[in-house]
Motif scaffolding. Structure first.
Motif, PDB file in Angstrom:
ATOM      1  N   ASP A   1       0.873  -1.087  -0.044  1.00 50.99           N
ATOM      2  CA  ASP A   1       0.130  -0.086   0.145  1.00 50.99           C
ATOM      3  C   ASP A   1       0.860   1.303   0.196  1.00 50.99           C
ATOM      4  OD1 ASP A   1      -2.397  -1.503   0.138  1.00 50.99           O
ATOM      5  OD2 ASP A   1      -2.289  -1.745   2.236  1.00 50.99           O
ATOM      6  N   ASP A   2       1.985   1.250   0.561  1.00 51.04           N
ATOM      7  CA  ASP A   2       2.793   2.414   0.736  1.00 51.04           C
ATOM      8  C   ASP A   2       4.327   2.027   0.361  1.00 51.04           C
ATOM      9  OD1 ASP A   2       4.281   4.718   1.415  1.00 51.04           O
ATOM     10  OD2 ASP A   2       3.769   4.570   3.532  1.00 51.04           O
ATOM     11  N   LEU A   3       4.724   2.037  -0.804  1.00 49.96           N
ATOM     12  CA  LEU A   3       6.188   1.870  -1.236  1.00 49.96           C
ATOM     13  C   LEU A   3       7.233   2.594  -0.309  1.00 49.96           C
ATOM     14  CD1 LEU A   3       6.947  -0.059  -3.288  1.00 49.96           C
ATOM     15  CD2 LEU A   3       7.395   1.853  -4.984  1.00 49.96           C
ATOM     16  N   ASP A   4       6.985   3.996  -0.063  1.00 53.24           N
ATOM     17  CA  ASP A   4       7.827   4.581   0.612  1.00 53.24           C
ATOM     18  C   ASP A   4       8.105   4.081   2.191  1.00 53.24           C
ATOM     19  OD1 ASP A   4       7.971   6.352  -1.532  1.00 53.24           O
ATOM     20  OD2 ASP A   4       6.403   7.429  -0.703  1.00 53.24           O
ATOM     21  N   GLY A   5       7.136   3.291   2.683  1.00 54.13           N
ATOM     22  CA  GLY A   5       7.455   2.778   3.884  1.00 54.13           C
ATOM     23  C   GLY A   5       8.138   1.240   3.936  1.00 54.13           C
ATOM     24  N   VAL A   6       8.695   0.908   2.645  1.00 52.10           N
ATOM     25  CA  VAL A   6       9.338  -0.439   2.690  1.00 52.10           C
ATOM     26  C   VAL A   6      10.962  -0.019   2.954  1.00 52.10           C
ATOM     27  CG1 VAL A   6      10.027  -2.468   1.254  1.00 52.10           C
ATOM     28  CG2 VAL A   6       7.694  -1.446   1.154  1.00 52.10           C
ATOM     29  N   ASN A   7      11.473  -0.998   3.664  1.00 51.82           N
ATOM     30  CA  ASN A   7      12.966  -0.952   3.946  1.00 51.82           C
ATOM     31  C   ASN A   7      13.624  -1.823   2.874  1.00 51.82           C
ATOM     32  OD1 ASN A   7      15.704  -1.077   4.652  1.00 51.82           O
ATOM     33  ND2 ASN A   7      15.029  -0.827   6.893  1.00 51.82           N
TER      34      ASN A   7
END
Length: 266
Positions: A155-161
């Motif tokens: 849902d949120d690519l920017d939240g993936v490490n």
């Protein structure tokens, strides 16, 4: 001395060597040395163009860590630009038909493989909704497009490490040939944003086979219908696939410069 061209597809950059007239023995150590951005020429992948009995040319692909891989979509788009005409290319992934278009190329990437043992996975499972995951990632899809891919729709690519999860998944024993790790987010109708941790190369500005695998996964999950724009950090690719058919990938390819090098020094 040997000639080479520096090329890129959406910032995924290559040293392309023509070995049709003068064969070049490419080892893992030599590929690593050429790809080194400080002591070599520098690239994500080294591309060796050779002769073929089955096609116009052959293409071998070496990652920056020296490993040889089966397929590279961005590099395939560069081949008609490098050769100067439409070409049928022999690769470890099969024969690929690449045609020049304005600013780049359109490539028939063949049919995807969806069976667990064709990915390959270590044991049998459903490849559409794999009953496995890592940390809080959702259940992924597995697709082989000449090389192995696993795709996570988040849902949120920017939240993936990516730096932590990419190598963890790439080297997981579930994937005996390692795997390319794709993190995807739907951002519109038939529009996907994609970040790829590439097997043997790490985070990349663009991965053509990753875009193909992700579009196939999205069609299988019924998230898209028709030609799909895949937006990578380096730019956009358009992928078109219908179940049972071939994957068509269209996007840019760029010639940067030509050079000469003494390959015996690498």
């Amino acid at each position: 001395m040997g000639r080479f061209s520096k090329m890129h597809g959406l910032g995924n950059d290559f040293v392309v060597i023509d070995a049709r007239e003068t064969a070049l023995d490419m080892t893992e150590a030599r590929a690593m040395a050429i790809a080194d951005r400080h002591a070599g020429i520098g690239c994500d992948q080294l591309i060796l163009i050779g002769n073929s009995d089955r096609a116009d040319v052959s293409m071998r692909i070496f990652n920056s860590d020296g490993s040889e891989v089966e397929a590279c979509g961005n590099a395939t788009r560069c081949v008609p630009l490098f050769i100067g005409r439409d070409v049928l290319i022999e690769t470890k992934a099969g024969l690929l038909d690449a045609k020049a278009v304005d600013g780049g190329a359109s490539v028939d990437m063949g049919q995807p493989r969806l069976e667990w043992d064709a990915i390959p996975l270590s044991y049998a499972m459903d490849t559409l909704t794999m009953p496995v995951s890592w940390e809080d990632l959702p259940a992924p899809v597995a697709v082989n497009v000449g090389n192995p891919h696993v795709i996570f729709f988040v849902d949120d690519l920017d939240g993936v490490n990516f730096d932590r999860l990419g190598p963890l998944i790439e080297h997981d024993p579930l994937f005996p040939a390692r795997v390319n790790v794709n993190f995807a987010q739907m951002v519109g109708d038939n529009h996907i944003r994609l970040i790829v941790w590439e097997r043997g190369a790490g985070l990349t500005r663009a991965c053509g086979t990753g875009a193909c695998a992700t579009a196939v996964a999205a069609v299988r999950r019924k998230l898209v219908s028709g030609p799909t724009t895949v937006s990578l950090p380096g730019g956009d690719l358009v992928i078109d696939w219908t179940p049972g058919g071939h994957i068509m990938m269209t996007g840019p390819a760029t010639h940067v410069f030509d050079g000469e090098a003494d390959w015996a020094r690498f």
